[in-house]
Design a protein around this motif. Structure first.
Motif, PDB file in Angstrom:
ATOM      1  N   ILE B 118       0.825  -1.203   0.000  1.00  0.00           N
ATOM      2  CA  ILE B 118       0.000   0.000   0.000  1.00  0.00           C
ATOM      3  C   ILE B 118       0.861   1.256   0.000  1.00  0.00           C
ATOM      4  CG2 ILE B 118      -1.695   1.263   1.354  1.00  0.00           C
ATOM      5  CD1 ILE B 118      -2.821  -1.036  -0.173  1.00  0.00           C
ATOM      6  N   TYR B 121       1.931   1.772  -3.393  1.00  0.00           N
ATOM      7  CA  TYR B 121       0.841   2.310  -4.211  1.00  0.00           C
ATOM      8  C   TYR B 121       0.738   3.818  -4.055  1.00  0.00           C
ATOM      9  CZ  TYR B 121      -3.969   3.653  -5.218  1.00  0.00           C
ATOM     10  OH  TYR B 121      -5.071   4.312  -5.673  1.00  0.00           O
ATOM     11  N   ILE B 122       0.740   4.263  -2.786  1.00  0.00           N
ATOM     12  CA  ILE B 122       0.563   5.701  -2.546  1.00  0.00           C
ATOM     13  C   ILE B 122       1.746   6.481  -3.103  1.00  0.00           C
ATOM     14  CG2 ILE B 122       0.379   7.429  -0.738  1.00  0.00           C
ATOM     15  CD1 ILE B 122      -1.086   5.238   0.872  1.00  0.00           C
ATOM     16  N   GLU B 125       1.516   6.700  -6.856  1.00  0.00           N
ATOM     17  CA  GLU B 125       0.516   7.666  -7.312  1.00  0.00           C
ATOM     18  C   GLU B 125       1.019   9.089  -7.152  1.00  0.00           C
ATOM     19  OE1 GLU B 125      -2.095   7.601  -8.935  1.00  0.00           O
ATOM     20  OE2 GLU B 125      -3.236   5.778  -8.648  1.00  0.00           O
ATOM     21  N   GLY B 155      -2.987   5.877 -14.092  1.00  0.00           N
ATOM     22  CA  GLY B 155      -4.117   5.634 -13.192  1.00  0.00           C
ATOM     23  C   GLY B 155      -4.705   4.253 -13.399  1.00  0.00           C
ATOM     24  N   LEU B 159      -4.839   1.033 -10.810  1.00  0.00           N
ATOM     25  CA  LEU B 159      -6.071   0.321 -10.440  1.00  0.00           C
ATOM     26  C   LEU B 159      -5.892  -1.181 -10.625  1.00  0.00           C
ATOM     27  CD1 LEU B 159      -8.841   2.676 -11.757  1.00  0.00           C
ATOM     28  CD2 LEU B 159      -8.168   2.226  -9.429  1.00  0.00           C
ATOM     29  N   LEU B 162      -4.045  -2.342  -7.727  1.00  0.00           N
ATOM     30  CA  LEU B 162      -4.873  -2.442  -6.512  1.00  0.00           C
ATOM     31  C   LEU B 162      -5.709  -3.705  -6.509  1.00  0.00           C
ATOM     32  CD1 LEU B 162      -6.521   0.883  -5.409  1.00  0.00           C
ATOM     33  CD2 LEU B 162      -4.962  -0.571  -4.184  1.00  0.00           C
ATOM     34  N   VAL B 165      -3.543  -6.369  -5.487  1.00  0.00           N
ATOM     35  CA  VAL B 165      -3.221  -6.280  -4.058  1.00  0.00           C
ATOM     36  C   VAL B 165      -4.339  -6.873  -3.210  1.00  0.00           C
ATOM     37  CG1 VAL B 165      -2.945  -4.659  -2.162  1.00  0.00           C
ATOM     38  CG2 VAL B 165      -1.664  -4.336  -4.235  1.00  0.00           C
TER      39      VAL B 165
END
Lengths: 117, 499
Positions: B118, B121-122, B125, B155, B159, B162, B165
């Motif tokens: 995570i 991921y952040i 982004e 983007g 996704l 995610l 994940v």
């Protein structure tokens, strides 16, 4: 409703996967910027719902300790994490809209065909 | 004070300086440069001493961070790339450029050090948003549209990541990178497809050459230098613990290295050639998980220098912003730029006694013998690309100063840019002596023969490139569709082919 049974969980997955497929179809077939933007949002929503559904697989009650009447809690970990993803999705939409607004000065129809050469 | 807290503060320092810089731009510019200097010195010091420290921020279930041989070279490379760009192109910065760059620097560092999905991921982004703002900074219709493509492709890739994940979470029950060995192969391939798109490896990385040509020079040097490294650290961490992923990475890396290099040779525009060559080099780097980060660091620094010295700056010539009309000073600047360009090119091709030689040899002899052949082939193609670029740059230099070479004095050599270029050349050359055990004649003959054959290969195909219609992959659908194709390929490879 009891989400614990395998069958109910599979039934609930179907609309989300359909939503992801619809979003991907829309994104690949979109002819202008706005359609692409909306399709991305559809996939975003579907992903977030997927997180919420998987978090709720252990139970649907609010995870607050100290109240004995609650027995089966939802997993708070994915729910807490998906909050960030919601905000990030919103930020992406805002940035993309801003760019679309700026591009629409010279290409009012916002078609991909006009901007790709 | 606890060392873990100090390290975390150092990582977050650039963000704070960046946000404060919005209030007082001129004062905080130098604070920003100072923080980058601290970051680069400390990471270099840690790298040379084999520093290794992983810890969990906040208590149990917190964020796993790790300063080790994966993250330290990349942090060093990122800081150096930003320092070079800041010092060479400050005149061309728009009012919010360096603040975004500093935020980008922190986002990249978090991406390199974090070991849970995570946080990655952040950080990815945030990297994507900053890169988007930097690309859109040029403010032409083309660059705005390219930035739109980058953001929508990125983007979508995130996704996909995610979804992978959350699927891995249902099997493993945690978001740590180390627990992925329990995850099913569908989850793995979705995660890897997202990471590959962000790092710009072939098929997912077709956004790279488009953006490098349409963005401003400072943006493309930052993008090539460090933004494309963002996905490399997680990928190499994953392929070190997961054997099937590392096997698939060899297939994808080989495809990327060879195909992108061939596309680069037949490209007519120099900027696009550099972009394709970047894709090819990143493909080589993911072949070996243990030396990927070192290789990418060297490549990033050299690419940054190449973009800064690549003398096709039409905006400079129009506005004559170099601040002088004295022909001898201009001649000296161009001469130093040309020499830096050649040294950086030779470093990427792996010429002896330059930094690229060390990393390339380390990477090559870490691989199984069957894969070494492919590294040699791609080294040959890489030399062909850079022989082409060097020849075109030499021709441009000769045309500009044809029969009007001015008299040179030492005074005309003295300028800030020249000083930085010479410093970079000295660093590139001296860093090759850090591993003196690699300076053997057998490695020398290998790299020199690759360079020689590559040069001959380029001379053979030199005429063809004019006739071939260059494959212009510029459509949005290609950028959107690529992650799906790669994910499908990875799934097929993990379940059926097992290459």
């Amino acid at each position: 409703m009891n989400l614990g049974s395998e069958f109910t969980r599979y039934i609930l997955f179907v609309p989300l996967v359909t939503l992801i497929i619809i979003g991907c179809y829309g994104l690949i077939n979109s002819k202008n910027i706005f359609n692409a933007l909306f399709s991305l949002d559809v996939i975003d929503t579907a992903t977030i719902s997927l997180f919420v559904l998987i978090a709720a697989s252990s139970g649907m009650q609010t995870p607050i300790t100290g109240l004995e009447r609650y027995s089966n809690y939802a997993d708070p970990y994915p729910q807490a994490i998906i909050l960030t993803a919601i905000v990030i999705g919103f930020a992406t939409q805002a940035l993309l809209s801003a760019i679309a607004l700026r591009l629409s000065r010279n290409n009012p129809l916002l078609r991909f065909r006009d901007m790709e050469d | 004070m606890d060392i873990n807290i100090i390290l975390t503060c150092l990582i977050f320092l650039p963000v704070i300086v960046g946000f404060l810089g919005c209030l007082l731009p001129n004062k905080f510019f130098f604070v920003g440069v100072f923080t980058l200097l601290i970051n680069s010195f400390l990471s270099l010091f840690g790298l040379l001493n084999g520093f290794n420290n992983s810890f969990t921020l906040i208590n149990q279930g917190g964020i796993l961070l790790s300063f080790d041989e994966f993250s330290l070279p990349l942090i060093f490379g990122t800081s150096v790339v930003f320092l070079i760009t800041f010092s060479l192109r400050r005149k061309y910065f728009s009012h919010y450029f360096y603040q975004i760059s500093l935020v980008l620097c922190s986002a990249l560092s978090i991406c390199f050090i974090s070991k849970d999905l995570i946080s990655i991921y952040i950080a990815l982004e945030l990297t994507g948003f900053c890169a988007f703002l930097l690309i859109a900074d040029k403010n032409t219709d083309k660059s705005l549209f390219q930035s739109f493509q980058y953001l929508i492709g990125g983007g979508l890739a995130m996704l996909i990541y995610l979804i992978g994940v959350i699927q891995a979470f249902t099997y493993t029950g945690s978001f740590a990178l180390d627990d992925l060995s329990l995850a099913p192969s569908t989850a793995l391939c979705l995660i890897v497809a997202g990471l590959l798109t962000k790092s710009g490896i072939f098929l997912c990385g077709i956004w790279v050459p488009n953006i490098y040509t349409n963005a401003s020079i400072q943006t493309s040097s930052i993008l090539s230098g460090c933004v494309t490294c963002a996905g490399i650290a997680p990928i190499s961490r994953m392929s070190q613990i997961l054997i099937p992923i590392s096997n698939s990475m060899i297939v994808i890396g080989v495809l990327s290295a060879i195909l992108a290099a061939i596309l680069a040779i037949f490209e007519t525009d120099d900027g696009r050639t550099l972009g394709w060559s970047s894709v090819s080099q990143l493909g080589i780097s993911i072949l070996s998980p243990s030396y990927a980060c070192l290789y990418v660091m060297q490549h990033g620094i050299c690419k940054c220098l190449l973009f800064n010295t690549h003398n096709d700056n039409s905006d400079e010539k129009i506005s004559n912003q170099r601040g002088t009309n004295d022909i001898s000073i201009l001649y000296c600047q161009d001469l130093i730029r040309l020499i830096t360009f050649i040294i950086a090119s030779l470093s990427i091709t792996g010429f002896p006694f330059i930094a690229g030689f060390t990393t390339k040899t380390l990477l090559k002899y870490d691989l199984p013998p069957s894969a070494q052949l492919i590294v040699s082939t791609s080294a040959l193609l890489t030399s062909a690309i850079y022989v082409k670029l060097i020849i075109s740059n030499l021709n441009r230099f000769r045309r500009t100063y044809y029969k009007k070479i001015p008299s040179i004095s030492i005074r005309s050599f003295i300028s800030n840019d020249n000083f930085i270029f010479i410093l970079c050349i000295i660093l590139l050359i001296s860093s090759s002596f850090l591993r003196s055990d690699l300076l053997k004649s057998i490695y020398f003959t290998n790299s020199l023969s690759a360079l020689f054959i590559g040069g001959i290969f380029y001379l053979c195909v030199m005429g063809i490139e004019k006739n071939i219609e260059s494959s212009n992959i510029r459509k949005t659908i290609d950028i959107i569709g690529a992650p799906f194709i790669v994910a499908a390929f990875l799934l097929a490879n993990l379940t059926y082919f097992k290459l």
